[in-house]
Design a protein around this motif. Structure first.
Motif, PDB file in Angstrom:
ATOM      1  N   ASN A  44       3.243  -9.150  -6.286  1.00 51.16           N
ATOM      2  CA  ASN A  44       4.537  -9.673  -6.730  1.00 51.16           C
ATOM      3  C   ASN A  44       4.833 -11.059  -6.165  1.00 51.16           C
ATOM      4  O   ASN A  44       5.540 -11.859  -6.782  1.00 51.16           O
ATOM      5  CB  ASN A  44       5.661  -8.715  -6.325  1.00 51.16           C
ATOM      6  CG  ASN A  44       5.693  -7.476  -7.197  1.00 51.16           C
ATOM      7  OD1 ASN A  44       5.217  -7.483  -8.325  1.00 51.16           O
ATOM      8  ND2 ASN A  44       6.242  -6.395  -6.666  1.00 51.16           N
ATOM      9  N   SER A  45       4.298 -11.332  -4.977  1.00 47.89           N
ATOM     10  CA  SER A  45       4.560 -12.628  -4.347  1.00 47.89           C
ATOM     11  C   SER A  45       3.482 -13.661  -4.669  1.00 47.89           C
ATOM     12  O   SER A  45       3.564 -14.801  -4.221  1.00 47.89           O
ATOM     13  CB  SER A  45       4.656 -12.461  -2.823  1.00 47.89           C
ATOM     14  OG  SER A  45       3.416 -12.015  -2.288  1.00 47.89           O
ATOM     15  N   ALA A  74      -6.141 -15.819  -6.605  1.00 47.94           N
ATOM     16  CA  ALA A  74      -6.846 -15.241  -5.458  1.00 47.94           C
ATOM     17  C   ALA A  74      -5.947 -14.261  -4.709  1.00 47.94           C
ATOM     18  O   ALA A  74      -6.383 -13.171  -4.306  1.00 47.94           O
ATOM     19  CB  ALA A  74      -7.315 -16.352  -4.518  1.00 47.94           C
ATOM     20  N   ARG A  75      -4.693 -14.646  -4.529  1.00 46.46           N
ATOM     21  CA  ARG A  75      -3.744 -13.772  -3.835  1.00 46.46           C
ATOM     22  C   ARG A  75      -3.465 -12.516  -4.665  1.00 46.46           C
ATOM     23  O   ARG A  75      -3.361 -11.411  -4.122  1.00 46.46           O
ATOM     24  CB  ARG A  75      -2.445 -14.531  -3.570  1.00 46.46           C
ATOM     25  CG  ARG A  75      -1.440 -13.771  -2.705  1.00 46.46           C
ATOM     26  CD  ARG A  75      -0.206 -14.630  -2.438  1.00 46.46           C
ATOM     27  NE  ARG A  75       0.787 -13.928  -1.655  1.00 46.46           N
ATOM     28  CZ  ARG A  75       0.792 -13.840  -0.340  1.00 46.46           C
ATOM     29  NH1 ARG A  75      -0.164 -14.431   0.356  1.00 46.46           N
ATOM     30  NH2 ARG A  75       1.742 -13.179   0.294  1.00 46.46           N
ATOM     31  N   MET A  76      -3.370 -12.685  -5.975  1.00 46.87           N
ATOM     32  CA  MET A  76      -3.142 -11.543  -6.850  1.00 46.87           C
ATOM     33  C   MET A  76      -4.328 -10.578  -6.798  1.00 46.87           C
ATOM     34  O   MET A  76      -4.152  -9.357  -6.750  1.00 46.87           O
ATOM     35  CB  MET A  76      -2.904 -12.009  -8.288  1.00 46.87           C
ATOM     36  CG  MET A  76      -2.536 -10.890  -9.257  1.00 46.87           C
ATOM     37  SD  MET A  76      -2.125 -11.490 -10.908  1.00 46.87           S
ATOM     38  CE  MET A  76      -0.592 -12.358 -10.556  1.00 46.87           C
ATOM     39  N   GLY A  88      -4.176  -8.609  -3.627  1.00 50.95           N
ATOM     40  CA  GLY A  88      -3.178  -7.549  -3.739  1.00 50.95           C
ATOM     41  C   GLY A  88      -3.695  -6.378  -4.555  1.00 50.95           C
ATOM     42  O   GLY A  88      -3.487  -5.212  -4.196  1.00 50.95           O
ATOM     43  N   ASN A  89      -4.378  -6.685  -5.649  1.00 51.20           N
ATOM     44  CA  ASN A  89      -4.948  -5.623  -6.485  1.00 51.20           C
ATOM     45  C   ASN A  89      -5.997  -4.822  -5.723  1.00 51.20           C
ATOM     46  O   ASN A  89      -6.110  -3.598  -5.883  1.00 51.20           O
ATOM     47  CB  ASN A  89      -5.567  -6.219  -7.751  1.00 51.20           C
ATOM     48  CG  ASN A  89      -4.517  -6.662  -8.757  1.00 51.20           C
ATOM     49  OD1 ASN A  89      -3.440  -6.074  -8.832  1.00 51.20           O
ATOM     50  ND2 ASN A  89      -4.818  -7.698  -9.522  1.00 51.20           N
ATOM     51  N   ASP A  90      -6.776  -5.505  -4.892  1.00 50.05           N
ATOM     52  CA  ASP A  90      -7.789  -4.810  -4.084  1.00 50.05           C
ATOM     53  C   ASP A  90      -7.132  -3.841  -3.102  1.00 50.05           C
ATOM     54  O   ASP A  90      -7.642  -2.733  -2.872  1.00 50.05           O
ATOM     55  CB  ASP A  90      -8.639  -5.827  -3.316  1.00 50.05           C
ATOM     56  CG  ASP A  90      -9.587  -6.601  -4.224  1.00 50.05           C
ATOM     57  OD1 ASP A  90      -9.843  -6.119  -5.351  1.00 50.05           O
ATOM     58  OD2 ASP A  90     -10.058  -7.680  -3.816  1.00 50.05           O
TER      59      ASP A  90
END
Length: 237
Positions: free
Chosen positions: A149-150, A156-158, A161-163
């Motif tokens: 969400n952030s 890369a950040r998404m 988060g998914n990982d």
């Protein structure tokens, strides 16, 4: 300043959205109503029978499912809606964890009713062990959801988060698998040791035994169905 899509347009086609299609309105409306009714029914029954822990687990789980499908309905109206996407992914990822907690609670009481001596794990430890693992899974998924969400447009950040979310779901699948193995072991042990199996050769006689009443068989069936569907959903996710 980078351009962000907020609605379907020639420059922001449906194919470029997260799902690449309009979420089905009919199916998502059905599940929103279904889980809403289930949550309301569970709330009424839980209050009436004062099953507060079970009510909490199933109440949160079913209403989160309902909210998640409402999010998908909103995405049908606008597949580019960031708020709707976050709402549905957060709720639909976490909801099965609470429903799984209800499954563990039910299994504990089934074991206590049928015979704790047939279980390799003390039935009272089922809730502490597996709901504790569920809590760990929720934390991982919530952290992953927060990272997603952030992330904004940070791919890369998404992905990170998914990982984390996948790690949480994988942990939940492993927890449910272990619980399932223990449950099968319990059922086999209880079935083999039941004296009536040697005296009665037809299922009607066997089911008439007090602790294996018809009502209990309905509970067994519902528990197996709930466990199987939640496990399949977690694996699919």
């Amino acid at each position: 300043m980078s351009f962000q899509c907020t609605e379907i347009s020639p420059s922001c086609p449906i194919e470029a959205t997260v799902y690449g299609y309009y979420p089905n309105l009919g199916a998502n409306s059905f599940f929103a109503v279904y889980f809403g009714v289930a949550g309301l029914s569970q709330s009424i029954l839980g209050i009436y029978f004062r099953t507060w822990t079970f009510l909490t687990a199933l109440g949160i789980g079913t209403f989160m499912e309902m909210t998640g499908y409402i999010g998908r309905i909103l995405m049908h109206a606008n597949p580019w809606s960031t708020a709707a996407f976050r709402l549905q992914i957060f709720c639909l990822i976490l909801a099965p964890t609470f429903i799984a907690a209800g499954i563990y609670l039910t299994l504990k009481h089934i074991i206590i009713h049928v015979g704790p001596q047939y279980s390799r794990l003390n039935p009272r430890l089922f809730t502490w062990t597996f709901i504790g693992c569920d809590a760990g899974s929720i934390v991982l998924q919530a952290v992953g959801g927060g990272v997603v969400n952030s992330a904004g447009s940070d791919v890369a950040r998404m992905d990170a988060g998914n990982d984390i979310i996948i790690a949480g779901i994988s942990f939940q699948v492993a927890t449910m698998a272990i619980c399932g193995i223990l449950a099968v072991d319990f059922i086999v042990a209880a079935w083999k040791s039941e004296p009536s199996r040697e005296k009665n050769h037809n299922i009607e006689s066997f089911m008439s035994v007090n602790k294996y009443s018809r009502a209990m068989w309905w509970i067994f069936g519902a528990e197996i169905l709930a466990y199987t569907t939640v496990l399949i959903r977690c694996i699919y996710r």
